[in-house]
Design a protein around this motif. Structure first.
Motif, PDB file in Angstrom:
ATOM      1  N   ILE A 172      37.035   5.135   8.421  1.00 36.53           N
ATOM      2  CA  ILE A 172      37.785   6.330   7.988  1.00 36.53           C
ATOM      3  C   ILE A 172      37.478   6.642   6.530  1.00 36.53           C
ATOM      4  N   LEU A 208      39.000   9.574   3.651  1.00 32.50           N
ATOM      5  CA  LEU A 208      39.992  10.646   3.502  1.00 32.50           C
ATOM      6  C   LEU A 208      39.562  11.637   2.425  1.00 32.50           C
ATOM      7  N   GLU A 209      39.825  12.909   2.702  1.00 35.69           N
ATOM      8  CA  GLU A 209      39.702  13.955   1.681  1.00 35.69           C
ATOM      9  C   GLU A 209      41.129  14.438   1.404  1.00 35.69           C
ATOM     10  N   VAL A 263      37.960  12.656  -2.723  1.00 36.54           N
ATOM     11  CA  VAL A 263      37.190  12.243  -1.550  1.00 36.54           C
ATOM     12  C   VAL A 263      36.922  10.745  -1.615  1.00 36.54           C
ATOM     13  N   SER A 264      37.340  10.023  -0.583  1.00 44.43           N
ATOM     14  CA  SER A 264      37.109   8.571  -0.584  1.00 44.43           C
ATOM     15  C   SER A 264      35.793   8.235   0.092  1.00 44.43           C
ATOM     16  N   GLU A 265      35.266   7.080  -0.224  1.00 39.67           N
ATOM     17  CA  GLU A 265      34.156   6.509   0.535  1.00 39.67           C
ATOM     18  C   GLU A 265      34.689   6.146   1.931  1.00 39.67           C
ATOM     19  N   ILE A 306      36.967  10.391  10.844  1.00 35.02           N
ATOM     20  CA  ILE A 306      37.113   9.183  11.647  1.00 35.02           C
ATOM     21  C   ILE A 306      35.887   8.990  12.535  1.00 35.02           C
ATOM     22  N   SER A 307      35.374   7.770  12.551  1.00 31.15           N
ATOM     23  CA  SER A 307      34.344   7.421  13.526  1.00 31.15           C
ATOM     24  C   SER A 307      34.606   5.997  13.988  1.00 31.15           C
ATOM     25  N   GLY A 345      29.131   5.550  13.131  1.00 30.76           N
ATOM     26  CA  GLY A 345      29.087   6.443  14.279  1.00 30.76           C
ATOM     27  C   GLY A 345      29.279   7.888  13.824  1.00 30.76           C
ATOM     28  N   ARG A 366      31.257  11.202  13.271  1.00 29.52           N
ATOM     29  CA  ARG A 366      32.676  11.343  12.928  1.00 29.52           C
ATOM     30  C   ARG A 366      33.258  12.675  13.379  1.00 29.52           C
ATOM     31  N   GLU A 378      36.531  15.246  12.056  1.00 27.44           N
ATOM     32  CA  GLU A 378      37.389  15.436  10.885  1.00 27.44           C
ATOM     33  C   GLU A 378      38.697  16.060  11.343  1.00 27.44           C
TER      34      GLU A 378
END
Ligand code: ADP
Ligand code: MG
Length: 477
Positions: free
Chosen positions: A7, A9-10, A155-157, A198-199, A209, A211, A213
């Motif tokens: 996961i 997140l933005e 924006v997260s990694e 999410i993937s 994989g 993803r 959103e």
């Protein structure tokens, strides 16, 4: 096959500036539609955006708090798309050169485990307006009050590995932006919301994989449920031999499911290009250093200090530093008493319970920190027991005065006079000959019964430790 969830997140945080990011219109929430949108926000031709310095300062503050780089030069770009709530036909955002990049924060999970989450970037942009579908029969209304509200998109990694981790990370960002005083954190009003990417991949596989959103999640519970639902959906597809489509989906909280919104546009469909109306944003190193020096004590530092200085468990320190207001209240109570743990128990227990019930914030507590410290001091000097203190607290909450006033008015002072307690014990034993006989015959459990009777006869005011001692003596005679 075992699957791993991935996961990123933005998070969109509305910045708490008084005016908009490129205009002087107010950002206050809840005004009549279209009363807080000026010509810039309405996208009139010939008007020019002027960058709000305070929004930039807030982004810098976030950057230095998250160990990020602050770009010396960043650029505003036009993200072109058509939507009725975007009258200009483009959103001003930052694309290739964001103001904040390459940072991280450490999230503490429920079980105490620490998890480092990378922050890819945080960029400034303007919010769009809102379409209103409810009030108009067969029509949509457009409210442009929100247009031009400054947003920091964080924006997260793709470092998060479960819904639980994603929620813990979101909660830390929520806490941080409030500590930094850059966002009010009101998720119901949309001041803080997130898109979850999410993937899933087989455990042990290195490549990510494909993803999906999930757009616009505005509560911690929805984030958790949307992620779990979406991961299950993807696993089902992969296990039955299908493949996940990269797309944007919406979470429907009523049905607890996600469904496709529109197929994900290629990024270049937005035809990003530098906004010719805005100069590059240049930030001096000195400005960054000032922001660094002026940072308040951050949540994780305060939490560590609380457990160290006050001898609190890490979890309790976490609860007491949830917001700066709670932490300040606690420290003020703790400074007025001998035992910081007693202060912690009361702030997390009776006070938190009463606030919760009243739906009030600690700032609005009818019992302020000095008043609570005054009550706890009376427990510590033996004037009242902890149990009577709860009654005094309720009276203080209801506005019946200070601890000393309530104790005086209601005659709640603890009975510590040995002969007075002995007198009550004598009476209790005389009134309960049956129980006394059973006790003497070996039914030890009845000791508690006698303690209860003595406490009851004194209206709870006898000193419990003394009652125990004296009763033991009386019964062994
Ligand atoms: P876009 O610009 O198309 O939204 P980004 O590459 O900027 O895409 O990524 C957006 C978010 O998606 C980031 O938070 C990133 O961590 C996350 N992300 C990227 N790839 C994946 C993936 N395969 N699985 C889960 N999250 C991902
Ligand atoms: Mg995106």
């Amino acid at each position: 096959m075992k699957w791993e969830i991935v996961i990123g997140l933005e998070i969109h945080a509305q910045l708490k500036t008084a005016s908009k990011i490129f205009s002087g219109a107010s950002t206050a929430f809840g005004a009549e539609p279209n009363t807080q949108a000026c010509l810039v926000d309405l996208g009139y031709p010939g008007v020019l955006p002027v960058l709000n310095r305070e929004a930039v300062n807030m982004a810098i503050r976030f950057g230095v708090a998250t160990h990020s780089e602050i770009a010396e030069r960043s650029v505003f770009a036009r993200k072109n798309y058509f939507y009725p709530d975007l009258p200009k036909g483009y959103q001003i955002s930052q694309y290739e050169l964001p103001v904040v990049h390459d940072g991280w924060i450490d999230v503490v999970l429920d079980d105490g485990e620490r998890k480092r989450v990378g922050i890819t970037r945080a960029h400034l942009e303007e919010d769009a307006g809102k379409s209103l579908h409810e009030d108009f029969h067969g029509l949509s209304g457009i409210d442009l009050n929100r247009a031009g509200t400054p947003l920091l998109e964080i924006v997260s990694e793709p470092d998060l590995r479960s819904a639980r981790e994603a929620v813990a990370y979101m909660k830390l960002i929520h806490q941080l932006v409030r500590y930094l005083d850059i966002c009010d954190g009101n998720m119901q009003e949309g001041s803080l919301r997130c898109d979850a990417n999410i993937s899933v991949r087989p455990v042990g596989r290195h490549e990510f994989g494909t993803r999906a959103e999930i757009k616009n999640l505005n509560s911690f519970r929805f984030i958790e449920r949307a992620i779990n639902y979406e991961a299950e959906r993807q696993i089902d597809i992969l296990e039955s031999g299908g493949s996940v489509v990269q797309e944007t989906r919406l979470y429907d909280s009523g049905k607890d499911e996600t469904r496709p919104m529109r197929s994900k546009e290629e990024a270049n469909d937005y035809r990003y290009f530098p906004d010719p109306d805005l100069l590059p944003l240049m930030i001096d190193a000195a400005v960054v250093e000032t922001a660094r020096a002026e940072l308040p004590e951050l949540p994780w530092a305060k939490r560590a200090r609380f457990s160290e200085q006050y001898g609190l468990a890490d979890y309790d320190a976490g609860v007491l530093t949830a917001s700066r207001a709670v932490a300040a209240y606690y420290e003020s109570v703790a400074s007025g008493v001998q035992d910081p743990k007693l202060a912690a128990n009361w702030v997390m227990g009776d006070l938190a319970g009463a606030l919760n019930k009243a739906g009030a914030d600690v700032e609005d507590s009818p019992v302020d920190a000095d008043a609570l410290a005054g009550l706890l001091a009376r427990i510590e000097d033996g004037t009242i027991s902890g149990k009577i203190a709860k009654e005094v607290f309720e009276a203080m909450w209801a506005g019946h005065g200070s601890a000393d006033e309530v104790i005086g008015d209601r005659g709640l002072r603890q009975i510590t006079d040995t002969s007075a307690i002995m007198e009550v014990i004598g009476q209790v034993l005389a009134d309960n000959p049956g129980q006394l006989e059973q006790f003497r015959a070996g039914k030890d459990k009845l000791f508690g019964f006698f303690v209860g009777q003595v406490m009851k006869a004194t209206g709870g005011k006898a000193n419990p430790a003394q009652v125990n001692d004296l009763l033991r003596k009386a019964l062994s005679e």
